[in-house]
Design an enzyme around this catalytic site. Structure first.
Site, short mmCIF file in Angstrom:
data_model
loop_
_atom_site.label_atom_id
_atom_site.label_comp_id
_atom_site.label_asym_id
_atom_site.label_seq_id
_atom_site.Cartn_x
_atom_site.Cartn_y
_atom_site.Cartn_z
N PRO A 259 0.84 -1.21 0.00
CA PRO A 259 0.00 0.00 0.00
C PRO A 259 0.87 1.25 0.00
O PRO A 259 1.58 1.52 0.97
CB PRO A 259 -0.80 -0.12 1.30
CG PRO A 259 0.06 -0.95 2.20
CD PRO A 259 0.82 -1.89 1.32
N ASP A 429 5.91 3.45 1.33
CA ASP A 429 5.16 2.34 1.91
C ASP A 429 4.36 2.89 3.10
O ASP A 429 4.94 3.25 4.13
CB ASP A 429 6.12 1.25 2.36
CG ASP A 429 5.41 0.01 2.88
OD1 ASP A 429 4.20 0.09 3.17
OD2 ASP A 429 6.08 -1.04 3.02
N HIS A 430 3.04 2.93 2.98
CA HIS A 430 2.21 3.56 4.02
C HIS A 430 2.08 2.69 5.27
O HIS A 430 1.50 3.12 6.27
CB HIS A 430 0.81 3.86 3.46
CG HIS A 430 0.19 5.09 4.05
ND1 HIS A 430 0.43 5.51 5.34
CD2 HIS A 430 -0.67 6.02 3.53
CE1 HIS A 430 -0.24 6.61 5.59
NE2 HIS A 430 -0.93 6.94 4.51
N ARG A 431 2.59 1.48 5.24
CA ARG A 431 2.55 0.66 6.44
C ARG A 431 3.53 1.16 7.50
O ARG A 431 3.30 0.96 8.71
CB ARG A 431 2.89 -0.80 6.09
CG ARG A 431 1.87 -1.47 5.20
CD ARG A 431 2.32 -2.86 4.77
NE ARG A 431 3.57 -2.81 4.00
CZ ARG A 431 4.19 -3.88 3.52
NH1 ARG A 431 3.69 -5.09 3.75
NH2 ARG A 431 5.31 -3.76 2.82
N VAL A 432 4.61 1.82 7.06
CA VAL A 432 5.63 2.26 8.01
C VAL A 432 5.92 3.76 7.92
O VAL A 432 6.48 4.34 8.84
CB VAL A 432 6.94 1.47 7.82
CG1 VAL A 432 6.73 0.01 8.17
CG2 VAL A 432 7.45 1.59 6.39
#
Length: 457
Positions: A259, A429-432
């Protein structure tokens, strides 16, 4: 550093001694004469990078029958990123080559056989031929199925014969008898070129009249219109992926599972361009300056230099390694400027030239292209003002750099002036990494580029 060929033993059955069941090994007295001796080794296709699934044989450095010494180059393999010389672990003789130059083999599959002595070369060749025959026998049915569609010819539908629909009355001509038709019907048939022998008459006693001729002509025209013309197919050329293109394709597909989001920023480049003109003669490149500026900004924003690989945790990378996308013949590769924050700009520029030369010669080692923690992609030299880049798997962010162009801007004192500016867009990376992280990073980067005195320290 060259990679070494992986091999395994193929023991001779005559020398294999089996241990009887239920007898402790301490009861057995096995002499040296009965130990298993490896006579022939399989040479496998090595994994030259973490993403490599298959390799292409570029060339065999040695020929069948040549004597090999440990550490000697045997074959040149094209991995997913570079061509690499591959060495052998063992002494012996190159007995049989199982994968020819230009062919592709999966990682871990046998590509050649290595014999310990000249006496075992023939045995190795027999094993190679046996293996090749088995593979051919298995692949034969598939080959037949594959070739059959190519042998099919286009179907051409022949024009349908003229079908004449008449009444149930007996025709005027039957079995070669005289055709009975009215004078006007005969004249009309002659003008319209209709064979009366094939026309069914509807008049008295099956006599052919004018309307029968007209009906025959109408039926013939309808049949011609329904004839299917063969389709004309334009010729096409199908080109298979190279090994590098296959790797790029897999990475791009893998990136879809991450994502991502994008943030853009406009940076004034007047001071950076002035510095570049000043030190360009000393071998400094604009790529090195951008990499250095990015690395210094990442020192203050560690999360942008992090990465998430398992979807459950993320890693703060201890080093700042800037990977820079480079277009090469038949693909794309990302040479890495390692510890870019610690290396001076002159050494960084020399290293960059060395890496690009090796990249275009397909001589990069794995650690020179797969250790990046942050990626730069610069299309400014082509006049592209802005674009978005796809995030490489295993990294946290990639920055797309557009061209520096003069723009009309409002100055701080309220006047209108001209400044050189470039647009950068970061994909992360929108997870981190979150929006505020990227915004803060880009502010720091803009300050460094707009006041670049720290780049030459």
């Amino acid at each position: 550093m060259a990679h070494l060929l992986q091999t395994t033993f193929l023991p001779s059955c005559n020398n294999l001694r089996l241990t009887p069941p239920n007898i402790p090994s301490t009861w057995l007295n096995i002499s040296k004469d009965h130990r298993v001796h490896a006579k022939i080794r399989e040479i496998f296709m090595p994994a030259l990078s973490s993403t490599m699934t298959e390799g292409k044989i570029v060339s065999w450095v040695k020929s069948e029958g040549d004597k090999l010494s440990k550490g000697e180059s045997v074959v040149v393999v094209e991995s997913d990123k570079a061509d690499m010389d591959v060495e052998t672990f063992y002494d012996g003789y190159l007995a049989a080559i199982m994968v020819d130059e230009g062919a592709v083999a999966a990682v871990g599959s046998a590509i050649a056989l290595l014999a310990e002595s000249e006496a075992e070369i023939q045995e190795a060749k027999a094993k190679a031929n046996s293996s090749s025959s088995s593979s051919t026998a298995i692949a034969a049915p598939e080959a037949v199925r594959t070739e059959s569609p190519e042998q099919e010819q286009p179907v051409v539908v022949a024009p349908a014969p003229v079908v004449v629909v008449g009444s149930a009355v007996h025709p005027a001509s039957e079995g070669g008898k005289r055709v009975v038709a009215s004078p006007f019907a005969k004249k009309l048939a002659k003008e319209l070129k209709v064979e009366l022998a094939g026309v069914a008459g509807s008049g008295p006693m099956g006599r052919i009249v004018a309307k029968d001729v007209e009906r025959a002509v109408a039926t013939s025209s309808a049949s011609k219109q329904t004839t299917v013309e063969p389709a004309v197919v334009a010729p096409v050329t199908v080109v298979p992926f190279t090994t590098m293109q296959s790797a790029v394709s897999r990475n791009m597909v893998d990136s879809l599972a991450v994502p991502t989001f994008r943030v853009g920023y406009t940076i004034t480049t007047d001071a950076l361009e002035a510095l570049y003109k000043k030190i360009k003669s000393k071998g400094v490149t604009m790529t090195a300056l951008l990499a250095k500026a990015t690395a210094l900004a990442l020192v203050k924003h560690h999360v942008v230099n992090s990465s998430c690989r398992d979807g459950k945790s993320f890693t703060y990378n201890s080093s700042i390694n800037i990977a820079v996308a480079v277009a090469v013949d038949g693909g794309l590769i990302t040479p890495v400027l390692q510890d870019a924050d610690k290396v001076d700009i002159y050494s960084l520029s020399r290293k960059w030239k060395e890496l690009t030369d090796k990249a275009r010669a397909k001589q990069l080692q794995p650690q020179e292209y797969n250790t990046g923690t942050f990626t730069l992609s610069n299309l400014g030299m082509f006049g592209v003002d802005r674009f978005d880049a796809i995030l490489p798997p295993g990294t946290g962010a990639i920055m797309a750099v557009g061209a520096s162009q003069p723009r009309v801007v409002a100055t701080k004192d309220g006047r209108i002036g001209m400044k050189n500016q470039m647009q950068v867009n970061v994909t992360a990376d929108h997870r981190v990494i979150y929006g505020a992280d990227l915004a803060s990073f880009l502010q720091t980067l803009a300050k460094i580029i707009e006041d670049p005195k720290d780049l030459t320290y």
